[in-house]
Design an enzyme around this catalytic site. Structure first.
Site, short mmCIF file in Angstrom:
data_model
loop_
_atom_site.label_atom_id
_atom_site.label_comp_id
_atom_site.label_asym_id
_atom_site.label_seq_id
_atom_site.Cartn_x
_atom_site.Cartn_y
_atom_site.Cartn_z
N LYS A 173 0.74 -1.17 -0.02
CA LYS A 173 -0.07 -0.13 0.02
C LYS A 173 0.68 1.17 0.12
O LYS A 173 1.95 1.34 0.05
CB LYS A 173 -1.12 -0.18 1.21
CG LYS A 173 -1.95 -1.42 1.50
CD LYS A 173 -2.89 -1.41 0.19
CE LYS A 173 -3.17 -2.79 0.01
NZ LYS A 173 -4.26 -3.38 1.08
C1 LIG Z 1 -5.57 -4.54 1.46
C2 LIG Z 1 -6.68 -4.21 1.49
C3 LIG Z 1 -7.43 -4.60 2.68
C4 LIG Z 1 -7.08 -5.30 3.96
O1 LIG Z 1 -6.05 -4.69 4.40
P1 LIG Z 1 -4.92 -5.68 5.35
O2 LIG Z 1 -3.99 -4.59 5.94
O3 LIG Z 1 -4.00 -6.53 4.43
O4 LIG Z 1 -5.88 -6.33 6.38
C5 LIG Z 1 -8.99 -4.44 2.43
N1 LIG Z 1 -9.62 -3.85 1.34
C6 LIG Z 1 -8.61 -3.52 0.29
C7 LIG Z 1 -9.31 -2.99 -1.01
C8 LIG Z 1 -7.32 -3.72 0.28
O5 LIG Z 1 -6.46 -3.48 -0.77
#
Ligand SMILES: *Cc1c(COP(=O)(O)O)cnc(C)c1O
Length: 390
Positions: free
Chosen positions: A195
């Site tokens: 991210k």
């Molecule tokens: C990464 C992600 C999540 C979950 O996040 P985590 O930190 O991996 O639990 C939820 N929704 C979307 C759209 C994501 O890309």
């Protein structure tokens, strides 16, 4: 000389990030320390939200949002089918049912029209929450989605895991930033390594509501409260919560990463602009996913739509050919309504926009440490993989 492998996404961790973590490790509190507050305050300033509540990951952020709203058994939650599993799963964690909305086949996001159709399909069900996903960082049409949610008596919660730093211009009377609380009750972020900023595992919920912020903080730590004036050792648990805290050590990493957020976003935009220019050579077989005029995305993903049929290549063959040239790629996402768990629960659904998106989508490498020449290398590899002599 072998060229570096380019993954579709990766973190940027520098010596200053490592120093910030080392400093936090030497401090008095590893878990609930002063850096948690500092990270929350700085994050809130960055997105322009009155409150930010840190938690253990993006999935926990979504789960906490459902808990804070009191969504539960007997409720329905509307989620676009093109998203990560967690967006739908958070509804199931609290016992609510999921209605999957279709998405625009060019941008991958849930449009107001797709939400209207999903609300119609939900029929008499009590729709408690609606979770638009700013896929790739592309900004959803929140003002229109918020109006539909209000008319349906539902609460809007943004899945902003892809969209830290995304902004909207000319959509509503004022410009706004994803997660600033201007159109949705809460927004959920993730700091997974791919991210925009990374804390290893990590998440955040932003809100403009004092009451929701208080509930989120209580629910992330077992539902424990300390009534004012109570004995110093006293705590009470009026309702059950979880241990979804984000440790001080990881908040130190997040705080350090936030200092670089603007630079990360600028670099992503610059790389995406280079992709757009270079990809014209592969048009019309390859087109970047649509960005709406109002959307100024921070671009978590560089997703292209490929006409594999006309190219006479399967996606698997293209992914393999890219890999052999040192280029990683990924599919975002397999529509969640097609997962065995959800098919068993809700049967087979026909969501043509999600299917069309899924048939053509492929995310190419995009992360701040990439060089301009890496973009050229990826586009050349893609052209070769598709048999296009650009
Ligand atoms: C990464 C992600 C999540 C979950 O996040 P985590 O930190 O991996 O639990 C939820 N929704 C979307 C759209 C994501 O890309």
């Amino acid at each position: 000389m072998a060229e570096d492998f380019l993954p579709y996404g990766r973190q940027s961790i520098d010596d200053d990030d490592i120093a910030a973590v080392a400093q936090a490790l030497r401090a008095d509190f590893l878990t609930t320390g002063p850096t948690v507050d500092a990270f929350e305050r700085t994050f809130a300033e960055h997105v322009g939200a009155p409150h930010a509540v840190a938690c253990s990951n993006g999935t926990a952020a979504l789960h906490l949002a459902m808990l804070a709203l009191g969504v539960g058994a007997g409720d329905t939650v509307i989620v676009p089918s093109v998203t990560f599993l967690a967006t739908a799963n958070c509804a199931r964690y609290v016992g609510a049912e999921v209605v999957f909305a279709d998405v625009d086949p060019q941008s991958g996001v849930m449009t107001p029209e797709a939400l209207e159709a999903a609300l119609a399909r939900a029929g008499d069900a009590r729709v408690a929450a609606i979770l638009p996903v700013h896929l790739r960082g592309e900004v959803c049409a929140l003002p229109a989605l918020a109006q539909l949610a209000e008319d349906a008596g539902a609460v809007l919660v943004e899945d902003a895991c892809h969209a830290l730093g995304s902004r909207a211009r000319g959509l509503g009377p004022d410009d706004w930033t994803v997660g600033d609380g201007s159109h949705a009750a809460m927004a959920c972020f993730s700091f997974h390594p791919v991210k925009t900023i990374a804390t290893a595992e990590g998440g955040m919920v932003t809100t403009a509501s004092d009451a929701l912020a208080g509930r989120l903080k209580t629910l992330r730590s077992h539902g424990m409260v300390r009534p004012p004036g109570a004995d110093p050792w006293w705590y009470e648990m009026p309702e059950i919560g979880f241990n979804y805290r984000l440790p001080d050590v990881l908040c130190a990493l997040g705080l350090s990463q936030l200092k670089k957020l603007d630079g990360f976003v600028a670099r992503r935009r610059s790389l995406a602009a280079r992709y757009a220019a270079r990809l014209r050579a592969l048009s019309p077989l390859v087109e970047p996913a649509t960005t709406e005029l109002w959307s100024d995305p921070a671009l978590h993903l560089m997703t292209v739509l490929i006409d594999f049929e006309t190219a006479g290549r399967t996606r698997a063959a293209v992914v393999e050919a890219l890999r052999s040239r040192g280029v990683g790629s990924q599919v975002h996402y397999i529509p969640v309504h097609t997962q065995p768990y959800y098919r068993q629960r809700y049967g087979d659904l026909d969501l043509p926009g999600a299917s069309a998106w899924y048939d053509r989508c492929l995310s190419l490498p995009l992360y701040p440490a990439m060089r301009d020449a890496d973009v050229d290398r990826v586009v050349d590899a893609l052209g070769a993989a598709l048999g296009i002599n650009a």
